[in-house]
Enzyme design. Sequence first.
Site, short mmCIF file in Angstrom:
data_model
loop_
_atom_site.label_atom_id
_atom_site.label_comp_id
_atom_site.label_asym_id
_atom_site.label_seq_id
_atom_site.Cartn_x
_atom_site.Cartn_y
_atom_site.Cartn_z
N THR A 17 13.61 -23.43 27.53
CA THR A 17 12.82 -24.10 26.51
C THR A 17 12.29 -23.07 25.52
O THR A 17 11.99 -21.93 25.88
CB THR A 17 11.65 -24.89 27.11
OG1 THR A 17 10.72 -24.00 27.73
CG2 THR A 17 12.15 -25.91 28.14
N GLY A 18 12.18 -23.49 24.25
CA GLY A 18 11.71 -22.56 23.23
C GLY A 18 12.65 -21.40 23.05
O GLY A 18 12.23 -20.24 22.98
N SER A 21 13.79 -18.36 19.23
CA SER A 21 13.32 -17.06 18.74
C SER A 21 12.60 -16.33 19.86
O SER A 21 12.41 -16.87 20.96
CB SER A 21 12.37 -17.23 17.54
OG SER A 21 11.19 -17.92 17.95
N GLY A 22 12.22 -15.10 19.60
CA GLY A 22 11.39 -14.33 20.51
C GLY A 22 11.94 -14.18 21.91
O GLY A 22 13.15 -14.00 22.12
N TYR A 171 -6.12 -21.08 25.63
CA TYR A 171 -4.89 -20.37 25.99
C TYR A 171 -4.98 -19.79 27.40
O TYR A 171 -4.06 -19.96 28.21
CB TYR A 171 -4.62 -19.25 24.98
CG TYR A 171 -3.35 -18.49 25.28
CD1 TYR A 171 -2.11 -19.04 25.00
CD2 TYR A 171 -3.40 -17.21 25.84
CE1 TYR A 171 -0.93 -18.35 25.29
CE2 TYR A 171 -2.24 -16.51 26.13
CZ TYR A 171 -1.00 -17.09 25.85
OH TYR A 171 0.16 -16.40 26.14
#
Length: 290
Positions: A17-18, A21-22, A171
């Site tokens: 997931t995600g 990028s990065g 967070y």
Amino acid sequence: MTDPRTDTMAGKTVLVTGGTSGIGKATASCLAGMGAHVAITGRDRERAEQAAGEIRTAGDGQVDVFDADLSSQSEVRRLASGVLQTYARIDVLVNNVGGYWNTRHVTADGLEHTFALNHIAPFLLTNLLLDRLKHGGPARVVTVSSNAQAMGRIDFDDLQGERSYSGARAYNQSKLANVLFTYELARRLGTSAVTANVLHPGVVSTSFGADDPGRVQQLLVPFMRPFMKAPARGAATSVRLASDPGLERETGLFFANSKAKRSSKRSYDEAVAARLWRVSADLVGLTATG
């Protein structure tokens, strides 16, 4: 970093997931280079297709794309449905997606954005895919947390930050939730062939938090960036947990710098973990057992 020329992951199907990028993209790229059939998710279809094309160009692995905004429970369910329709087996789920927002935002489901994306999304997606993970034999759930978990506290009286909101506090809470979720999942899986581990990737140079940065981020990140890890180095622990044959039976552990280590004292509170599971299940409409 694991040698991308090996075929350790040949024949394996991995969902990251995600992955546009990065750390997520670097994880997907390395696993694809190791022979895995990789699927990545991203909010923007065009951007996700571009990332997939770049991953394919860098190696010979097969890369698929699913577009979904994982802060939305209906989108998580749509993603899970698409994945289940596409793959007869899932060998590794990498819950990588995450974010930071300095100001409070609310999702379509009425949840605080940080909590929804960082914790509820991997909780719901993992549960929706769990039977398929079990069905394929040895499988792994890898969840990206952060050392920020050490500063986290689960505030059951104000999980959504309605009374008092701090971007950092939200967070930290979500990253502790990642660890508690992983440990509770490992306990519930018992002697199953599915393992669940969680990790701190290090301080990595990405666009993380750029949409709504806090003042500290705005002031310090430009000075810290030269000392941060490149995404490929940040992905090393995720890649090891997803691929290392020696970790096939290791579960319920926290990793940093590719090594198992102790997480915060709060993360080992089984009563809090079980309560968080029940609350999370209620928020997404799943039956909570235990």
